[in-house]
Motif scaffolding. Structure first.
Motif, PDB file in Angstrom:
ATOM      1  N   GLN A 220       0.641  -0.729  -0.180  1.00 17.38           N
ATOM      2  CA  GLN A 220      -0.166  -0.206   0.395  1.00 17.38           C
ATOM      3  C   GLN A 220       1.297   1.483   0.292  1.00 17.38           C
ATOM      4  N   THR A 221       1.616   1.152   0.912  1.00 21.13           N
ATOM      5  CA  THR A 221       2.641   1.900   0.511  1.00 21.13           C
ATOM      6  C   THR A 221       3.241   2.654  -0.357  1.00 21.13           C
ATOM      7  N   PHE A 222       4.163   2.162  -1.088  1.00 20.61           N
ATOM      8  CA  PHE A 222       4.090   1.173  -2.758  1.00 20.61           C
ATOM      9  C   PHE A 222       3.714   2.339  -2.959  1.00 20.61           C
ATOM     10  N   ALA A 223       2.269   1.906  -3.036  1.00 17.99           N
ATOM     11  CA  ALA A 223       1.240   2.373  -4.368  1.00 17.99           C
ATOM     12  C   ALA A 223       1.304   3.417  -4.204  1.00 17.99           C
ATOM     13  N   VAL A 276       2.180 -10.816 -16.284  1.00 16.22           N
ATOM     14  CA  VAL A 276       2.326  -9.776 -17.226  1.00 16.22           C
ATOM     15  C   VAL A 276       1.131  -9.052 -18.199  1.00 16.22           C
ATOM     16  N   ASN A 277       0.204  -9.781 -18.796  1.00 18.63           N
ATOM     17  CA  ASN A 277      -1.233  -9.316 -19.225  1.00 18.63           C
ATOM     18  C   ASN A 277      -1.880  -9.090 -17.814  1.00 18.63           C
ATOM     19  N   ILE A 278      -2.170  -9.296 -17.909  1.00 17.98           N
ATOM     20  CA  ILE A 278      -2.709  -8.757 -16.021  1.00 17.98           C
ATOM     21  C   ILE A 278      -2.207  -7.508 -15.725  1.00 17.98           C
ATOM     22  N   LEU A 279      -0.983  -6.890 -15.709  1.00 19.22           N
ATOM     23  CA  LEU A 279       0.515  -5.738 -15.290  1.00 19.22           C
ATOM     24  C   LEU A 279      -0.499  -4.853 -17.157  1.00 19.22           C
ATOM     25  N   TRP A 344       0.772  -1.397 -11.307  1.00 25.32           N
ATOM     26  CA  TRP A 344       1.998  -2.114 -10.746  1.00 25.32           C
ATOM     27  C   TRP A 344       1.347  -1.840  -9.579  1.00 25.32           C
ATOM     28  N   GLY A 345       1.341  -0.702  -8.774  1.00 31.16           N
ATOM     29  CA  GLY A 345       1.288  -0.831  -8.092  1.00 31.16           C
ATOM     30  C   GLY A 345      -0.308  -1.106  -7.156  1.00 31.16           C
ATOM     31  N   ASN A 346      -1.044  -1.413  -8.005  1.00 31.72           N
ATOM     32  CA  ASN A 346      -2.450  -1.512  -7.755  1.00 31.72           C
ATOM     33  C   ASN A 346      -2.327  -3.075  -6.949  1.00 31.72           C
ATOM     34  N   GLN A 350      -3.416  -6.072  -4.195  1.00 35.91           N
ATOM     35  CA  GLN A 350      -3.790  -6.859  -4.025  1.00 35.91           C
ATOM     36  C   GLN A 350      -3.194  -8.232  -4.425  1.00 35.91           C
ATOM     37  N   VAL A 351      -2.255  -8.181  -4.738  1.00 34.56           N
ATOM     38  CA  VAL A 351      -1.302  -9.197  -4.415  1.00 34.56           C
ATOM     39  C   VAL A 351      -1.848  -9.193  -2.829  1.00 34.56           C
ATOM     40  N   GLY A 352      -1.192  -8.528  -1.476  1.00 34.48           N
ATOM     41  CA  GLY A 352      -0.827  -8.594  -0.606  1.00 34.48           C
ATOM     42  C   GLY A 352      -2.268  -7.958   0.112  1.00 34.48           C
ATOM     43  N   TYR A 353      -3.243  -7.908  -0.308  1.00 30.34           N
ATOM     44  CA  TYR A 353      -4.086  -8.279   0.395  1.00 30.34           C
ATOM     45  C   TYR A 353      -5.243  -9.408   0.433  1.00 30.34           C
ATOM     46  N   LEU A 354      -4.618 -10.920  -0.754  1.00 30.02           N
ATOM     47  CA  LEU A 354      -4.885 -11.766  -0.697  1.00 30.02           C
ATOM     48  C   LEU A 354      -3.627 -12.078   0.043  1.00 30.02           C
TER      49      LEU A 354
END
Length: 388
Positions: A220-223, A276-279, A344-346, A350-354
């Motif tokens: 979150q901080t990075f985003a 990569v496609n998601i990004l 990228w930040g998002n 998302q991954v951190g939350y999961l």
């Protein structure tokens, strides 16, 4: 290696109205006076499984590919190669065995532990187990780092052999307990189970919740404020989160298996092209799965989330990414740029939350309620899985 999802059925009830907690052989009816033995066998089976996995899969698969001349495949088969953390990951897996045997997380021997029981009743076997654990750990640490650049090193074969020998010694331990009436009673083993749960499993999973929460916050901080320093901080948070996870891999049974939480957090290898496609698309609506989804769909989701997806997003060639990494020459790779910065930040968030969500679900299943019933720790310590 990839941890595939096993939606295994719960154990069948016995004529006594409960199921002993061993999941590997649900057909075996256990004498109620020795029910704790089956749970201890499950602990040992978990230790044997991870010793085998480290030696024959995590280290062995890349080695076999390398020796077969399939160098590129060998490199991509190395778990945690984005961060160059493979050797420490595998070493921590061996520490998960040590912790299960000693009944602690700091390498000291608990009063109520398999180590103490063996020391008093079969000191020769106790020494063999301890020496095998130490030998496997030391052999892995002796592999030149990073592993992905030294797959063919002679130390790799030594580490594989040490892990296989550790698995064999643990099998001897299991056999000794099974055939030795003086040590396989509930009176002897129940205190060991209690210490194992309260001093090893629960603190490890609590540490995982805390560390995954810190990793989520770093994302979150990075985003909110992209910078090289915040990339580096996310990397440190990732290292901190890996330690409790890797030291939990000797007990990959119960909720972590049945609820799909192992592959949710630790699938390997990744579908890097899909990441990569998601990004590029900035669409994150396919990172979760439901019970009705097919195995293929679930595996596809699990291959674009978890620790290793976060690792891909924050590490490059063993170092923290920067805002100016440059242009990648790998079509399946991607660098952080001003064009993809928001996505990228998002994705990191998302991954951190999961990861935080999965760790919390795992801890709560052990401490609060498992599938709407009792806490799994209570089910485990009472040697049963309630049908309801």
């Amino acid at each position: 290696m990839k941890k595939y999802l096993f939606m295994s059925a719960l154990m069948l009830t016995t004529a006594l109205g409960f199921t002993a907690c061993g999941e590997d052989d649900p057909e075996v009816v256990v004498d109620d006076s020795q029910a704790a033995l089956v749970c201890v066998e499950q602990i040992i089976d978990g230790c044997m499984d991870i010793a085998n996995e480290v030696g024959n899969a995590k280290i062995g698969d890349p080695y076999d590919l390398y020796k077969a001349g399939r160098t590129t495949e060998a490199l991509y088969a190395v778990e945690s190669w984005y961060s160059w953390h493979s050797i420490d990951d595998y070493s921590n897996n061996i520490l998960s065995i040590r912790n299960a045997y000693f009944g602690t997380r700091d390498g000291k021997k608990a009063t109520n532990s398999l180590a103490t029981l063996l020391e008093a009743n079969n000191p020769t076997l106790d020494q063999q187990v301890r020496q095998a654990i130490t030998a496997a750990y030391d052999a892995i640490q002796a592999i030149p780092a990073p592993f992905r650049n030294n797959i063919g090193a002679p130390e790799v074969q030594t580490a594989m052999q040490a892990c296989n020998e550790l698995e064999d010694v643990l099998g001897n331990l299991k056999g000794y307990l099974q055939r030795t009436a003086a040590v396989n009673t509930d009176a002897a083993l129940q205190p060991i189970l209690t210490t194992y749960v309260n001093a090893v499993v629960l603190p490890t999973y609590k540490a995982l919740v805390d560390a995954n929460t810190a990793l989520y916050r770093a994302a979150q901080t990075f985003a909110a404020n992209p910078s090289d320093a915040n990339f580096a901080a996310a990397c440190e948070a990732w290292f901190d989160a890996r330690e409790p996870w890797e030291t939990s891999e000797a007990f990959l049974f119960g909720p972590v298996d049945a609820l799909g939480l192992d592959p949710n957090m630790d699938s390997w290898p990744l579908d890097q092209e899909a990441i990569v496609n998601i990004l590029n698309s900035g669409k994150f609506d396919n990172l979760s799965w439901s019970d009705g989804d097919s195995d293929d769909d679930i595996e596809a989701v699990q291959s674009v989330r978890g620790f290793h997806t976060m690792e891909f997003l924050i590490f490059k060639d063993g170092k923290a990414r920067t805002l100016t990494d440059g242009t990648s020459t790998d079509a399946a790779d991607l660098d952080y740029t001003s064009e993809n910065a928001k996505s990228w930040g998002n994705y990191m968030v998302q991954v951190g939350y999961l990861l935080q969500q999965d760790a919390t679900e795992l801890y709560d299943a052990w401490t609060k309620s498992y599938e709407g019933g009792k806490a799994y720790k209570d089910l485990f310590l009472s040697h049963e899985i309630d049908e309801d």
